[in-house]
Design a protein around this motif. Structure first.
Motif, PDB file in Angstrom:
ATOM      1  N   ARG A  94      44.291-129.877   1.307  1.00 54.08           N
ATOM      2  CA  ARG A  94      45.570-130.260   1.890  1.00 54.08           C
ATOM      3  C   ARG A  94      45.398-130.642   3.353  1.00 54.08           C
ATOM      4  O   ARG A  94      44.607-130.032   4.077  1.00 54.08           O
ATOM      5  CB  ARG A  94      46.574-129.098   1.828  1.00 54.08           C
ATOM      6  CG  ARG A  94      47.016-128.688   0.470  1.00 54.08           C
ATOM      7  CD  ARG A  94      48.302-127.853   0.538  1.00 54.08           C
ATOM      8  NE  ARG A  94      48.201-126.693   1.395  1.00 54.08           N
ATOM      9  CZ  ARG A  94      47.928-125.464   0.959  1.00 54.08           C
ATOM     10  NH1 ARG A  94      47.712-125.260  -0.327  1.00 54.08           N
ATOM     11  NH2 ARG A  94      47.873-124.448   1.803  1.00 54.08           N
ATOM     12  N   PHE A  95      46.144-131.645   3.760  1.00 52.08           N
ATOM     13  CA  PHE A  95      46.303-131.978   5.167  1.00 52.08           C
ATOM     14  C   PHE A  95      47.737-131.583   5.521  1.00 52.08           C
ATOM     15  O   PHE A  95      48.685-132.126   4.942  1.00 52.08           O
ATOM     16  CB  PHE A  95      46.060-133.467   5.412  1.00 52.08           C
ATOM     17  CG  PHE A  95      44.668-133.912   5.089  1.00 52.08           C
ATOM     18  CD1 PHE A  95      43.662-133.843   6.046  1.00 52.08           C
ATOM     19  CD2 PHE A  95      44.355-134.382   3.823  1.00 52.08           C
ATOM     20  CE1 PHE A  95      42.374-134.242   5.748  1.00 52.08           C
ATOM     21  CE2 PHE A  95      43.065-134.781   3.511  1.00 52.08           C
ATOM     22  CZ  PHE A  95      42.072-134.718   4.470  1.00 52.08           C
ATOM     23  N   GLU A  96      47.892-130.644   6.450  1.00 49.10           N
ATOM     24  CA  GLU A  96      49.216-130.093   6.684  1.00 49.10           C
ATOM     25  C   GLU A  96      49.436-129.740   8.142  1.00 49.10           C
ATOM     26  O   GLU A  96      48.490-129.570   8.923  1.00 49.10           O
ATOM     27  CB  GLU A  96      49.434-128.859   5.817  1.00 49.10           C
ATOM     28  CG  GLU A  96      48.458-127.724   6.073  1.00 49.10           C
ATOM     29  CD  GLU A  96      48.672-126.561   5.126  1.00 49.10           C
ATOM     30  OE1 GLU A  96      49.751-126.458   4.524  1.00 49.10           O
ATOM     31  OE2 GLU A  96      47.744-125.734   4.995  1.00 49.10           O
ATOM     32  N   SER A  97      50.707-129.631   8.491  1.00 50.10           N
ATOM     33  CA  SER A  97      51.100-129.175   9.824  1.00 50.10           C
ATOM     34  C   SER A  97      51.901-127.892   9.690  1.00 50.10           C
ATOM     35  O   SER A  97      52.605-127.683   8.695  1.00 50.10           O
ATOM     36  CB  SER A  97      51.913-130.250  10.551  1.00 50.10           C
ATOM     37  OG  SER A  97      53.105-130.545   9.843  1.00 50.10           O
ATOM     38  N   LYS A  98      51.773-127.033  10.691  1.00 46.92           N
ATOM     39  CA  LYS A  98      52.527-125.785  10.756  1.00 46.92           C
ATOM     40  C   LYS A  98      53.069-125.648  12.174  1.00 46.92           C
ATOM     41  O   LYS A  98      52.365-125.944  13.137  1.00 46.92           O
ATOM     42  CB  LYS A  98      51.642-124.585  10.413  1.00 46.92           C
ATOM     43  CG  LYS A  98      51.112-124.587   8.980  1.00 46.92           C
ATOM     44  CD  LYS A  98      50.210-123.393   8.712  1.00 46.92           C
ATOM     45  CE  LYS A  98      49.711-123.387   7.282  1.00 46.92           C
ATOM     46  NZ  LYS A  98      48.833-122.223   6.990  1.00 46.92           N
ATOM     47  N   GLY A  99      54.303-125.198  12.289  1.00 48.19           N
ATOM     48  CA  GLY A  99      54.861-125.075  13.620  1.00 48.19           C
ATOM     49  C   GLY A  99      56.239-124.448  13.621  1.00 48.19           C
ATOM     50  O   GLY A  99      56.854-124.223  12.572  1.00 48.19           O
ATOM     51  N   MET A 100      56.737-124.183  14.829  1.00 54.32           N
ATOM     52  CA  MET A 100      58.058-123.578  15.012  1.00 54.32           C
ATOM     53  C   MET A 100      58.403-123.624  16.492  1.00 54.32           C
ATOM     54  O   MET A 100      57.558-123.905  17.349  1.00 54.32           O
ATOM     55  CB  MET A 100      58.057-122.120  14.548  1.00 54.32           C
ATOM     56  CG  MET A 100      57.157-121.233  15.396  1.00 54.32           C
ATOM     57  SD  MET A 100      57.354-119.487  15.089  1.00 54.32           S
ATOM     58  CE  MET A 100      56.380-118.795  16.447  1.00 54.32           C
ATOM     59  N   LYS A 101      59.665-123.350  16.787  1.00 54.96           N
ATOM     60  CA  LYS A 101      60.111-123.186  18.161  1.00 54.96           C
ATOM     61  C   LYS A 101      61.068-121.997  18.191  1.00 54.96           C
ATOM     62  O   LYS A 101      61.981-121.912  17.366  1.00 54.96           O
ATOM     63  CB  LYS A 101      60.809-124.438  18.670  1.00 54.96           C
ATOM     64  CG  LYS A 101      61.216-124.378  20.142  1.00 54.96           C
ATOM     65  CD  LYS A 101      61.947-125.634  20.563  1.00 54.96           C
ATOM     66  CE  LYS A 101      61.007-126.818  20.605  1.00 54.96           C
ATOM     67  NZ  LYS A 101      61.696-128.037  21.103  1.00 54.96           N
ATOM     68  N   THR A 102      60.841-121.060  19.115  1.00 50.98           N
ATOM     69  CA  THR A 102      61.679-119.863  19.186  1.00 50.98           C
ATOM     70  C   THR A 102      62.089-119.560  20.620  1.00 50.98           C
ATOM     71  O   THR A 102      61.421-119.960  21.577  1.00 50.98           O
ATOM     72  CB  THR A 102      60.950-118.625  18.622  1.00 50.98           C
ATOM     73  OG1 THR A 102      59.795-118.353  19.436  1.00 50.98           O
ATOM     74  CG2 THR A 102      60.522-118.832  17.186  1.00 50.98           C
ATOM     75  N   LYS A 103      63.176-118.827  20.720  1.00 48.90           N
ATOM     76  CA  LYS A 103      63.593-118.227  21.985  1.00 48.90           C
ATOM     77  C   LYS A 103      63.776-116.734  21.743  1.00 48.90           C
ATOM     78  O   LYS A 103      64.310-116.335  20.702  1.00 48.90           O
ATOM     79  CB  LYS A 103      64.897-118.845  22.491  1.00 48.90           C
ATOM     80  CG  LYS A 103      64.757-120.271  22.991  1.00 48.90           C
ATOM     81  CD  LYS A 103      66.073-120.776  23.565  1.00 48.90           C
ATOM     82  CE  LYS A 103      65.921-122.192  24.112  1.00 48.90           C
ATOM     83  NZ  LYS A 103      67.205-122.697  24.690  1.00 48.90           N
ATOM     84  N   ALA A 104      63.323-115.917  22.692  1.00 46.82           N
ATOM     85  CA  ALA A 104      63.386-114.465  22.500  1.00 46.82           C
ATOM     86  C   ALA A 104      63.656-113.762  23.831  1.00 46.82           C
ATOM     87  O   ALA A 104      63.378-114.291  24.913  1.00 46.82           O
ATOM     88  CB  ALA A 104      62.085-113.951  21.896  1.00 46.82           C
ATOM     89  N   THR A 105      64.193-112.560  23.701  1.00 48.71           N
ATOM     90  CA  THR A 105      64.352-111.661  24.839  1.00 48.71           C
ATOM     91  C   THR A 105      63.267-110.592  24.750  1.00 48.71           C
ATOM     92  O   THR A 105      63.132-109.944  23.704  1.00 48.71           O
ATOM     93  CB  THR A 105      65.740-110.993  24.832  1.00 48.71           C
ATOM     94  OG1 THR A 105      66.744-112.010  24.875  1.00 48.71           O
ATOM     95  CG2 THR A 105      65.907-110.073  26.020  1.00 48.71           C
ATOM     96  N   VAL A 106      62.471-110.434  25.807  1.00 49.93           N
ATOM     97  CA  VAL A 106      61.312-109.545  25.746  1.00 49.93           C
ATOM     98  C   VAL A 106      61.298-108.590  26.935  1.00 49.93           C
ATOM     99  O   VAL A 106      62.003-108.801  27.943  1.00 49.93           O
ATOM    100  CB  VAL A 106      59.998-110.364  25.724  1.00 49.93           C
ATOM    101  CG1 VAL A 106      59.967-111.308  24.541  1.00 49.93           C
ATOM    102  CG2 VAL A 106      59.828-111.154  27.030  1.00 49.93           C
ATOM    103  N   LYS A 107      60.471-107.539  26.813  1.00 49.26           N
ATOM    104  CA  LYS A 107      60.283-106.587  27.900  1.00 49.26           C
ATOM    105  C   LYS A 107      58.807-106.194  27.968  1.00 49.26           C
ATOM    106  O   LYS A 107      58.209-105.827  26.957  1.00 49.26           O
ATOM    107  CB  LYS A 107      61.148-105.339  27.681  1.00 49.26           C
ATOM    108  CG  LYS A 107      61.058-104.343  28.833  1.00 49.26           C
ATOM    109  CD  LYS A 107      62.021-103.180  28.655  1.00 49.26           C
ATOM    110  CE  LYS A 107      61.951-102.225  29.849  1.00 49.26           C
ATOM    111  NZ  LYS A 107      62.890-101.095  29.707  1.00 49.26           N
TER     112      LYS A 107
END
Length: 259
Positions: A94-107
Motif C-alpha cells: 500500500r501507498f498511504e498517508s496518515k495524519g491529523m490536526k489537534t488542539k489540546a490543553t496541557v500541563k
C-alpha cells in the motif's frame, strides 16, 4: 496509396499486439485460478491519529480534532490453502498517508519552542496545536478466513516505511518553564505564540497489527474496513522532548476490485 497501406499495416500490428495481450491476461488469470491465487487492487481513506496509550496526565483536555483527508491505494495477492478457499494467506503493498490536526490543553508538557531564531526547551502549560502527516509504503501480511461467499476477515502484522513526514505546530495562551517545571517562566498571552517542529525526529520504520473485514457486494467489487494499530513510537528512540510514546491508530475504509 502508400500512406494508406502503412496505416493498415500499423493498425494490423496494433490489433495483433492487443489480441496477444488479452490472450496473455486470460492465460494468466486461468493459471492463477488453477493455483488458488486471487489478486485485488484497492483504495480508500485512513481515519485516525497518533495517540498515547493511556492518555498521560500532561494532556488535560482535547479541545479539537481534525482527521484530515488521508488516502491510500494498493494491491494484494491471496493464496488459498485449501480447495474450498476457506483459509488463505494475503500479502499486500500500500501507498498511504496518515495524519491529523489537534488542539489540546496541557500541563508540564515536554516542549522545545523556536523563539527569536533559537530553541528553548522546557515544560509547557497552556494550549498547543499539533499537525502530524506522513506518507508510507506499507506491507501487510495477513491470515484470511472466508466466513461465507461474500464475507471474509483478515488478521496479521504489517510493516511501514516512512517516505516523508511532518510533526509541527505552535503553543499559545500559556507559559514555558525553561529546563524543568521550576525554571525561568516565559509567558505567551493574547495573540502571542511560538512554533515548534519535531519533523526531523520522526521514525522511518513502523510496525504493528491490522485486522479487517470485507464484504463482496458484487462479483468483483468489495467494501472493506481495516483497523491498524502501531506498536512502536512515531519518534526516534533518542528523542526525549515528548516524554510519552505516540502510536499510530487508523481505521481504513475503502473498496477493492478482485481479478
Amino acid at each position: 496509396m502508400k500512406s494508406n497501406r502503412y496505416i493498415i499495416i500499423i493498425l494490423a500490428l496494433l490489433a495483433t499486439v492487443t489480441v496477444k495481450a488479452q490472450d496473455d491476461m486470460t492465460s494468466g488469470l486461468r493459471w492463477s485460478m488453477l493455483h488458488n491465487l486471487e489478486y485485488e487492487i484497492n483504495a480508500g481513506i485512513n481515519i485516525g491519529g497518533t495517540a498515547p496509550i493511556p492518555l498521560p496526565g500532561e494532556i488535560r483536555k482535547i479541545d479539537s480534532y481534525d482527521p484530515n483527508l488521508n488516502l491510500h491505494i494498493g494491491a494484494s495477492a491471496t493464496k488459498w490453502l485449501s480447495n474450498d478457499k476457506r483459509w488463505g494467506v494475503m500479502v499486500g503493498l500500500r501507498f498511504e498517508s496518515k495524519g491529523m490536526k489537534t488542539k489540546a490543553t496541557v500541563k508540564n508538557y515536554g516542549m522545545e519552542i523556536i523563539q527569536d531564531g533559537s530553541r528553548v526547551k522546557g515544560n509547557w502549560t497552556g494550549k498547543v496545536q499539533t499537525k502530524y502527516h506522513g506518507n508510507f509504503v506499507t506491507l501487510p501480511i495477513s491470515a484470511v478466513y472466508k466466513i461465507s461467499q461474500r464475507v471474509r476477515v483478515n488478521f496479521g502484522p504489517y510493516i511501514g516505511i516512512g517516505m516523508n513526514g511532518e510533526f509541527s505546530g505552535y503553543v499559545y495562551d500559556g507559559y514555558l518553564r525553561e529546563g524543568d517545571p521550576t525554571g525561568n517562566k516565559v509567558t505567551f498571552e493574547g495573540d502571542s505564540q511560538a512554533p515548534y517542529d519535531f519533523s526531523d525526529e520522526l521514525r522511518t520504520f513502523q510496525w504493528g497489527l491490522q485486522a479487517g473485514i470485507s464484504w463482496r457486494a458484487f462479483k468483483h467489487l468489495s467494501v472493506q474496513g481495516n483497523l491498524s494499530w502501531g506498536f512502536n513510537d512515531i519518534f526516534k528512540k533518542s528523542f526525549n522532548t515528548v516524554t510519552f510514546d505516540l502510536y499510530p491508530i487508523y481505521l481504513n475504509v475503502g473498496f477493492g476490485y478482485a481479478f
